[in-house]
Structure formats: C-alpha cells, structure tokens
Design a protein around this motif. Structure first.
Motif, PDB file in Angstrom:
ATOM      1  N   GLN A 103      -7.039  17.167 -10.909  1.00 47.78           N
ATOM      2  CA  GLN A 103      -7.135  15.734 -11.166  1.00 47.78           C
ATOM      3  C   GLN A 103      -7.726  15.064  -9.924  1.00 47.78           C
ATOM      4  OE1 GLN A 103      -6.082  13.435 -13.702  1.00 47.78           O
ATOM      5  NE2 GLN A 103      -6.826  11.818 -12.334  1.00 47.78           N
ATOM      6  N   ILE A 104      -8.748  14.244 -10.117  1.00 45.88           N
ATOM      7  CA  ILE A 104      -9.250  13.433  -9.008  1.00 45.88           C
ATOM      8  C   ILE A 104      -8.268  12.282  -8.796  1.00 45.88           C
ATOM      9  CG2 ILE A 104     -11.153  12.008  -8.146  1.00 45.88           C
ATOM     10  CD1 ILE A 104     -12.970  13.486 -10.150  1.00 45.88           C
ATOM     11  N   LYS A 105      -7.863  12.071  -7.557  1.00 44.06           N
ATOM     12  CA  LYS A 105      -6.934  10.978  -7.254  1.00 44.06           C
ATOM     13  C   LYS A 105      -7.645   9.940  -6.381  1.00 44.06           C
ATOM     14  CE  LYS A 105      -2.732  11.275  -7.686  1.00 44.06           C
ATOM     15  NZ  LYS A 105      -1.750  10.894  -8.747  1.00 44.06           N
ATOM     16  N   LEU A 106      -7.297   8.698  -6.574  1.00 44.01           N
ATOM     17  CA  LEU A 106      -7.806   7.622  -5.732  1.00 44.01           C
ATOM     18  C   LEU A 106      -7.008   7.641  -4.431  1.00 44.01           C
ATOM     19  CD1 LEU A 106      -9.829   5.209  -6.066  1.00 44.01           C
ATOM     20  CD2 LEU A 106      -7.878   3.868  -6.872  1.00 44.01           C
ATOM     21  N   SER A 107      -7.699   7.677  -3.298  1.00 42.94           N
ATOM     22  CA  SER A 107      -6.988   7.665  -2.015  1.00 42.94           C
ATOM     23  C   SER A 107      -6.599   6.241  -1.645  1.00 42.94           C
ATOM     24  CB  SER A 107      -7.872   8.244  -0.912  1.00 42.94           C
ATOM     25  OG  SER A 107      -8.930   7.331  -0.629  1.00 42.94           O
ATOM     26  N   HIS A 108      -5.741   6.090  -0.629  1.00 42.78           N
ATOM     27  CA  HIS A 108      -5.413   4.716  -0.223  1.00 42.78           C
ATOM     28  C   HIS A 108      -6.621   4.046   0.409  1.00 42.78           C
ATOM     29  CE1 HIS A 108      -4.151   6.619   3.748  1.00 42.78           C
ATOM     30  NE2 HIS A 108      -4.784   5.560   4.187  1.00 42.78           N
ATOM     31  N   ALA A 109      -7.531   4.848   0.982  1.00 40.06           N
ATOM     32  CA  ALA A 109      -8.768   4.260   1.502  1.00 40.06           C
ATOM     33  C   ALA A 109      -9.592   3.678   0.345  1.00 40.06           C
ATOM     34  CB  ALA A 109      -9.579   5.310   2.261  1.00 40.06           C
ATOM     35  N   MET A 145       0.849  -1.195   0.000  1.00 43.08           N
ATOM     36  CA  MET A 145       0.000   0.000   0.000  1.00 43.08           C
ATOM     37  C   MET A 145       0.879   1.236   0.000  1.00 43.08           C
ATOM     38  SD  MET A 145      -3.059   1.284  -0.055  1.00 43.08           S
ATOM     39  CE  MET A 145      -4.117  -0.081   0.380  1.00 43.08           C
ATOM     40  N   ARG A 146       0.550   2.169  -0.895  1.00 43.80           N
ATOM     41  CA  ARG A 146       1.162   3.508  -0.866  1.00 43.80           C
ATOM     42  C   ARG A 146       0.100   4.471  -0.354  1.00 43.80           C
ATOM     43  NH1 ARG A 146       1.259   7.300  -5.095  1.00 43.80           N
ATOM     44  NH2 ARG A 146       0.929   5.623  -6.602  1.00 43.80           N
ATOM     45  N   MET A 147       0.328   5.016   0.811  1.00 43.56           N
ATOM     46  CA  MET A 147      -0.661   5.899   1.425  1.00 43.56           C
ATOM     47  C   MET A 147      -0.660   7.289   0.779  1.00 43.56           C
ATOM     48  SD  MET A 147       0.008   4.817   5.407  1.00 43.56           S
ATOM     49  CE  MET A 147      -1.145   6.047   6.050  1.00 43.56           C
TER      50      MET A 147
END
Lengths: 143, 143, 143, 143
Positions: C7-13, B48-50
């Motif tokens: 840019q919308i980024k995907l979070s680690h959550a 996982m990259r936070m």
C-alpha cells in the motif's frame, strides 16, 4: 399506597440566587469557578463559567452537581475503589471529586450544586457558601 | 464589571510554526510523534501524526493539549488519585500523561501543545522545544 | 492468493505539503478554512483551523476527508435519500457535504482531504487546488 | 504573518446580563425558556432553564448558541437539504432551528445566544431582545 406524591422543586429564581452568591464568593476568594445547579432529576437548571475558570471544568462541575443531587450527600467521601466502579458504570457522571453538594430544603433534596476549577476544598467552600445564603438550605461541615 | 475583556489568540501561522518546530525536534530525536495544538478554548488548531507515530496517540496528544490549555500547567504532575477522578469525570479528556504544556505568551495562556507516541519524557521534550523556538513563549524545567 | 499486498502511504511530509497549499489557496480566496487530511485508514494525519474559520467545521472537515478516503470519490454526489441513511448508520461520519476529495496517486487511494467553512463549492475548490499542486495526484472536474 | 491576534471575549458579567434580560423578556411573554450563552469558541458560558421550560430544550438551546457563534449568522436560514447534512456531520450540534443569534460587538463575533422551548419565532425574539439590551451588540431583523 398513593399513586402520587409532592416534590419541592427549585425555581429558576432560586437557581439564579445560588448562582449569584456562588459567583460572589468565588470573586472574594479570587478563584474563578465553573458553577452548575441541577434539579432533583439531575437536569441542568443553571450554569456559569467565570472569567478565568477552566474550560474543562464545565463537565466536571455539572457531574458534581448531578452526583450530589442523586446520592443526596456531598461528593468526595466515597471509598476510592467503589468510587472508581461507580464512575465507570455511569460513564463518568457519578464523580467523587470534591465540590458537589446536595441542595436540601426541609429535609427534601431539591437538587445539587457543583463547583469546579479551584482545589477540591475551594470548590466545596464556594458551594457551601451558596447554600448558607439560601434560606432554609442545609449546609455541611467538612474536616 | 466589564461585559467584555481582551484575549490574545494563537493564529494559524503561530500554530503552524509550533507544529513545524515540534516535527523537526522529533525527527532529530528519531522518535515519530503525534502533535496537537489547541487554542485557549481547547478547540483544535493544528495536528500532525508523523510517519511511524502511534495511531492511537492522536486522541491522547489532543487531550494532553486540551488539559494543559485548561489547567494552565504542564500535564503529568497531578496526584494520582485526583488525576483518575478528573479523567473519569471528563470522559478521559483531562489526562495526567506527560507531554502537554500550556502555551503562555506575556503571562496569558493562549492554548496548549500536546505530544504523544514516545516516552512521557520524550513527549514533553518535544513540546518544550517547540515552545522554546516560539518568540515570547514560556518554557518549562522538568526534574 | 498472496497473504499480503503493498500500500502506498501518504507521509507526514506529503500531508504537510497538502496542508500548506490548501492554506495558501484559502488565503488567496479570502475564505478561512478548516482543512483535514486523513490516510487510507481514515485516521487523521494533519489538520489546521485557519484564523476566522468556523470552530464547528472541525468535525465536518474531518468527516469529509474520511468519507472521501473510504468511498474513493468526491463527497457531495450521493443521492440524498441514500446519503441520509449512510450518515445515520455511521454516526454522521459518512457525509455528503461537498468538500471531501480522495487523494489518488497512481490510481491508488492513499487518503482524503476535507475542507470546510466556506460554501461547498469553495471548500472543494481549495481541496482540489491542494491536489493539483501535489505531483502525481488526481484532480477532479466539477460542474 | 503574526503568530497571534487579539480577540474580544464576553465576560461572565456580560453573560449574566444577557441571561437576565432574556429571562425578563421570556417572563413578559409568559413563555418559559431554556437560555444558553457560549463564547466564540462555542464553549458554554451561562445557562438557565426557566420554570416550565422543556427539559429537552437544554441541548437544543446550547446547540443553537454554538451554531450561531460558529457560523456568525442567525440560525434558521440554511437551505433544508444542506442543514440536514450539517446536522448529521456534526452529531446534531449544528442546528437550523430558529433561536440562535451571534453576539457581535464592534463587528467581532464574541459568542452566541440560543433560546428554546417556545415557537421558533418566540425563541429568536427573546434572544434578539437580550442583544438589544446589551450595549454595542448587533440585533437582527426577521421577516
């Protein structure tokens, strides 16, 4: 000058013998090892990763064997600054880690043996032991 | 000698648990991290990259985990000259950056956890915390 | 023209949620999988190799995710001769194996998910299921 | 779910036995071979290049062993278009050349054996012979 010359090659029977005596010695020392044997062209002849040896020592054991076969002297004695340049210039193949010894028969280098997973001194002790058990092979004295 | 032996493997459920507790710890510390978990064969199990972690810490976190799994001790304690040679001989895979810890269950190494993006001390604190929350896993004391 | 854009980024959550729903689906199908999630820059966000998944599917699952994130369409539909050239030109990173899907939120590609170890159809079913469970993510219909 | 599971591993004694019986068979067939044995994590355990075997078969023999260990079936039976994509996506590691067989003990894959330098049929005959001489190992029937 002659257009050809003769080269003594290590057979797979010879490589297997070196492998077996190295394994025996490592077991006696209770230090599992990765053991690699390459020919004079630095091509892999034989390899064994013993139970409990480090997975990541596969590459370094092979590189030790290649370095010794190519340089014709034991690994580990190069001056540090030069060793770093040689490693960089060869993508890490030429290594100054202890544990690589040239296999020399009748004064001719026929390959190299590289051992890794123990301390550098353990590694070269195993390699040297395998050479000592090989009829006609030169062994080495370390400080 | 026996042709086989038995090995404890980390399941993906176990890897997921380590990942989750490492993420929680990193959030508490407000230091986003890259977290890698490999098995005893140094193959990647979980990563996982936070948010906010360094993109280029992906590789180093994985290499820390691999190094700890292979050497069976925490990364960061190797003598510098030896560490440089080991890194060179393995294409950078064997690393002496702090933040890699072996995962040891009942005395058997089942893999490694590698953490990177913070300081070395933060990295190994996160890794150690994940081990502390894992039933039966050995933890480490650092100076 | 503006010198910047958003840019919308995907979070680690978000990545963890995709990982978890993919794992659940794979378990329901009784087909262990390697699952990789990358961001829109093709950098790895999250990875899991499930118990029994193929070790060598690690690389291909990551490449499927990267290919889908970059091309913005599901992998596996490129004409064969072109696909072979793309694979060669990118060192195998661009792959036409089935099982890579772009992660599209509100019409914007935020990354890719790649799944591998099953048949191509199983792989993309798992990936598509993870997208279906993600609020706002586009899913895909396959023949 | 359990955080761990148990795995049978091939010992170096087991790997050496497979190597020796493969060498014997290859000598009987008068077809020198490269022989590679990997564990279930696709890491190299043992290797031998016999006198007269092809130097460039080192890599392909290792890749055959890795492919069989990972896929858990003999190499050489994948549909051609898929095989080409798998090879590309894994940097050539996943191969559809004949001569790789999984090592299966009590229904559990413990590794793979890969043989190369002869024809594909010769290669897998040597690999299968080594398995037949290994107590408890599954062998394969080819058309």
């Amino acid at each position: 000058m002659n257009p050809t010359f003769s080269q003594i090659k290590l057979s797979h029977a010879g490589a297997l013998q070196l492998l077996n005596t190295a394994i025996e010695k490592a077991m006696t020392m209770q230090q599992p090892q990765c053991i690699a044997i390459v020919d004079e062209g630095c091509n892999l002849l034989a390899f064994m990763r013993m139970d409990g040896a480090k997975v990541l020592s596969e590459k370094s054991a092979i590189h030790k064997a290649m370095t010794a076969a190519s340089s014709r002297v034991p690994t580990g004695n190069t001056e540090e600054a030069l060793a770093a340049k040689l490693a960089a210039a060869t993508g890490g193949v030429v290594t100054n880690l202890k544990g690589g010894l040239p296999i020399i028969l009748n004064g001719q280098v026929v390959g190299g043996i590289g051992v890794g997973s123990g301390t550098g001194n353990q590694d070269r002790e195993v390699a040297n032991h395998a050479l000592a058990a090989f009829v006609g092979a030169q062994t080495f004295v370390f400080d």
